[in-house]
Design an enzyme around this catalytic site. Structure first.
Site, mmCIF file in Angstrom:
data_model
loop_
_atom_site.group_PDB
_atom_site.id
_atom_site.type_symbol
_atom_site.label_atom_id
_atom_site.label_comp_id
_atom_site.label_asym_id
_atom_site.label_seq_id
_atom_site.Cartn_x
_atom_site.Cartn_y
_atom_site.Cartn_z
ATOM 1 N N LYS A 163 0.844 -1.192 0.000
ATOM 2 C CA LYS A 163 0.000 0.000 0.000
ATOM 3 C C LYS A 163 0.886 1.251 0.000
ATOM 4 O O LYS A 163 1.807 1.377 0.821
ATOM 5 C CB LYS A 163 -0.913 0.013 1.231
ATOM 6 C CG LYS A 163 -2.017 -1.030 1.196
ATOM 7 C CD LYS A 163 -3.047 -0.730 0.132
ATOM 8 C CE LYS A 163 -4.246 -1.671 0.222
ATOM 9 N NZ LYS A 163 -5.265 -1.370 -0.803
ATOM 10 N N LYS A 216 -13.681 -6.824 -7.687
ATOM 11 C CA LYS A 216 -14.077 -7.037 -6.303
ATOM 12 C C LYS A 216 -15.590 -7.196 -6.274
ATOM 13 O O LYS A 216 -16.320 -6.385 -6.848
ATOM 14 C CB LYS A 216 -13.670 -5.851 -5.422
ATOM 15 C CG LYS A 216 -12.171 -5.650 -5.281
ATOM 16 C CD LYS A 216 -11.875 -4.410 -4.447
ATOM 17 C CE LYS A 216 -10.379 -4.189 -4.273
ATOM 18 N NZ LYS A 216 -10.091 -2.919 -3.566
#
Length: 331
Positions: A154, A250
């Site tokens: 991240k 997703k």
């Protein structure tokens, strides 16, 4: 009597904290829809996401508003197909869609993968996510996770070249993918890309904000660029072809497994590579997405690995390797 519905909001503690460019959290707040029909039960979990204007309370209300309609439905399959027109893509539709798949499978005593015409599920290797932090903290986290074959890093904008270099130093043998979560600017793009190339990064998720990614048009980055916040369902695919070479599917974005299957096929027809991703949730949220792992070049279903505690029964993990779900969990 048709399908009966119950809805529950749940909180699952995260092991430590989970930090991305938009902030940190210490718990995963999820919503579970449970459906009953003729003695069979189906469940589905979603993770409401504020980035898309969702809240736990709003998603619970939206699911509960479908109770009367579900009670009028004679079968799980008919309800699942009708759901596509009732709710837009998003978390609420995901929980109901997955619960309807589970219910149909339990009634028919046939696994979801067979009902959906998918290949039999097999073990898959998931990415393991390293939260955003200082270069030193991310190097330390990478060292602890260096035994994992695939790390997802991240990032957060300024200072990312140093973060990328630190992670590579901490995990010299792991494959790396990075996720900027829309945090880069046009000015940061080239130095961050250069740092990624130097570290051998294989894929970059959503480097620029959705709707402000024109700088990616025709760009030869030397690394796969993957759309995440820019892509939701099939209707968003055509606008991406000149900017991205991969998409992150997703279920909380597509609104369930039904649309995700169709979207995976549509992406493949356009030559786009696939990542199957997740929000931070329990094994109940990962199990439906895992059925698409065979279609994907990258699997990112590590949500349960980031929790202090998962459901029982949950998915079985051996390091970063996930085994298909047992029927007692889902599907």
């Amino acid at each position: 009597m048709g399908i009966s519905l119950s809805v529950a909001a749940e909180s699952w503690p995260i092991a430590g904290s989970f930090t991305i460019s938009r902030g940190s959290r210490t718990e995963a707040r999820v919503v579970v829809a449970t459906l009953h029909l003729n003695g069979a039960t189906g469940r589905g979990e979603c993770v409401p996401y504020p980035r898309y204007g969702e809240s736990v309370e709003g998603v619970v209300a939206l699911i509960e508003a479908q109770a009367a309609w579900l009670a009028s439905q004679p079968s799980a399959r008919q309800a699942r197909l009708g759901l596509l027109d009732r709710l837009k893509p998003g978390a609420a539709r995901n929980a109901l869609d997955c619960a309807l798949w589970d219910l149909e499978a339990k009634q028919a005593n046939i696994p979801v993968w067979q009902l959906a015409g998918l290949s039999a599920p097999a073990d898959a290797v998931t990415a393991y996510t390293l939260s955003l932090g200082t270069p030193d903290s991310m190097r330390e986290a990478a060292q602890k996770a260096a035994h994992r074959p695939l790390l997802k890093v991240k990032l957060g904008g300024a200072g990312d070249p140093e973060r990328i270099a630190a992670v590579r130093e901490g995990a010299p043998d792991s494959s790396l993918i990075v996720d900027a979560n829309e945090a880069w600017t046009d000015d940061l793009l080239e130095p961050c890309l250069a740092a990624c190339r130097a570290a051998g990064v294989e894929l970059i998720e959503q480097p620029l904000p959705a709707g402000k990614d024109d700088a990616l048009t025709g760009l030869d980055a030397g690394i796969l660029l993957c759309a995440d916040e820019s892509v939701h369902d099939r209707s968003t695919l055509d606008a991406l072809a000149t900017r991205y070479q991969a998409i992150n599917i997703k279920l909380d974005k597509t609104g369930g497994l039904t649309e995700a299957i169709a979207m995976a096929d549509a992406a493949d027809a356009r030559g786009l590579k696939l990542m199957i991703g997740c929000m931070v949730g329990t094994s109940l949220a990962m199990a439906p997405a895992l059925l698409l792992a065979g279609k994907a070049q990258y699997v990112d279903l590590d949500g349960p690995l980031l929790l202090a505690k998962d459901r029982d029964p949950g998915l079985s993990f051996s390091g970063s390797r996930i085994s298909p779900a047992l029927a007692a969990l889902w599907g």
